[in-house]
Scaffold this motif. Sequence first.
Motif, mmCIF file in Angstrom:
data_model
loop_
_atom_site.group_PDB
_atom_site.id
_atom_site.type_symbol
_atom_site.label_atom_id
_atom_site.label_comp_id
_atom_site.label_asym_id
_atom_site.label_seq_id
_atom_site.Cartn_x
_atom_site.Cartn_y
_atom_site.Cartn_z
ATOM 1 N N ALA A 94 9.957 -3.307 14.891
ATOM 2 C CA ALA A 94 10.596 -3.138 13.586
ATOM 3 C C ALA A 94 11.672 -2.067 13.636
ATOM 4 C CB ALA A 94 9.555 -2.785 12.531
ATOM 5 N N GLN A 95 11.693 -1.279 14.712
ATOM 6 C CA GLN A 95 12.713 -0.239 14.850
ATOM 7 C C GLN A 95 14.130 -0.815 14.783
ATOM 8 O OE1 GLN A 95 14.923 0.250 17.584
ATOM 9 N NE2 GLN A 95 14.197 -1.508 18.754
ATOM 10 N N ALA A 96 14.322 -2.016 15.283
ATOM 11 C CA ALA A 96 15.657 -2.623 15.244
ATOM 12 C C ALA A 96 16.094 -2.890 13.803
ATOM 13 C CB ALA A 96 15.667 -3.916 16.049
ATOM 14 N N VAL A 97 15.156 -3.347 12.987
ATOM 15 C CA VAL A 97 15.435 -3.616 11.586
ATOM 16 C C VAL A 97 15.696 -2.312 10.836
ATOM 17 C CG1 VAL A 97 14.436 -4.518 9.454
ATOM 18 C CG2 VAL A 97 14.108 -5.764 11.601
ATOM 19 N N VAL A 98 14.844 -1.302 11.092
ATOM 20 C CA VAL A 98 14.985 -0.014 10.410
ATOM 21 C C VAL A 98 16.284 0.674 10.834
ATOM 22 C CG1 VAL A 98 13.929 2.250 10.021
ATOM 23 C CG2 VAL A 98 12.481 0.232 10.251
ATOM 24 N N THR A 99 16.677 0.511 12.101
ATOM 25 C CA THR A 99 17.916 1.131 12.578
ATOM 26 C C THR A 99 19.116 0.652 11.782
ATOM 27 O OG1 THR A 99 17.075 1.411 14.838
ATOM 28 C CG2 THR A 99 19.458 1.381 14.565
ATOM 29 N N VAL A 100 19.198 -0.643 11.514
ATOM 30 C CA VAL A 100 20.311 -1.193 10.744
ATOM 31 C C VAL A 100 20.317 -0.607 9.334
ATOM 32 C CG1 VAL A 100 21.237 -3.294 9.711
ATOM 33 C CG2 VAL A 100 20.477 -3.308 12.077
ATOM 34 N N ALA A 153 13.847 4.544 15.259
ATOM 35 C CA ALA A 153 15.091 4.145 14.612
ATOM 36 C C ALA A 153 15.918 5.364 14.210
ATOM 37 C CB ALA A 153 14.780 3.291 13.376
ATOM 38 N N THR A 154 15.254 6.407 13.734
ATOM 39 C CA THR A 154 15.958 7.641 13.378
ATOM 40 C C THR A 154 16.631 8.238 14.611
ATOM 41 O OG1 THR A 154 14.327 8.070 11.636
ATOM 42 C CG2 THR A 154 15.717 9.918 12.315
ATOM 43 N N GLY A 155 15.933 8.199 15.748
ATOM 44 C CA GLY A 155 16.534 8.659 16.992
ATOM 45 C C GLY A 155 17.751 7.843 17.370
#
Length: 303
Positions: A94-100, A153-155
């Motif tokens: 889910a990091q990819a989704v949160v990154t956007v 994602a924050t990173g």
Amino acid sequence: MPLKDVLAATLVMLVWGMNFVVIDRGLVGVPPLVFVAVRFAVVLLALPFVARPRAPLRKVLAVGVFMSLGQFGLLYTALAVGMPPGLASLVLQAQAVVTVALAALVLGERPLRVQLAGVGLGVVGLGVVAVGRGGHVPAVALVLCVLAAVSWATGNVLVRRLGVPGGLGLTVWSALVVPVPLLALACVVDGPAAVGHALTHLSLVNWLSTAYTAVLASLVGYGIWNRLLEHHPASDVAPFTLLVPPVGIATAWLADGEVPTALVVTGGVLLVAGVALVTLGPRWRRRPAAPVEVSAGGSHAVR
């Protein structure tokens, strides 16, 4: 991409996918924060041999707080309190989704419509996974794993905002911020006696798990990954990460008999589809129109 590079990328995905079961095995008898500290202490052994990223150290460490310390501190704790490794390999993507989403809020980046669709699909998929996780998965474990994805994602967003080059150098040098703070936090959470006992009574399984995660997953994995990114467009390389959840789920099934519920499978498919839209959307947008051939029968064939 040549076949040897395709095989190399697939090998990295196998290593990263199996990583979750290996971590879960190694956590036996060791507080999770202590185990993360040990992993990154081993990663730091490569410090003299890896060039520092071309950025001020404070920026590298700032990224490390979220991408290394936060992500793995939360992930290991999630596994320790009952998150199944196969499910963890899925939820963490889910990091990819949160990154956007974070990049739009923090950096003002305007995602494409297809990426927005991917974010929406990923959120729905994550919700379905949460509903269908089954009674054997504590809610706190799922929340911690989602927070690990948010930390990662924050990173990612900090890497862009601060202009820190990613890759193996960042993995190794950002590890400077991990061992001491996590050991201190473990002393508060678990007590100095438990921390001291864990560090002086590491089993063979603990060390083998650490060797796998630190050497294979971090150093060898990122070493191969960075070489691929140097020789091929990121749009050709990044989609291979979609193999991580299937490998993680399959490994957990074979090793632990972890069988996901029907709702988890449904939610997982939606989540991975959302990640695919987020990852591949820009590539589709940039792709030139394919030549159209007219067959003898008058129908159109796109090559």
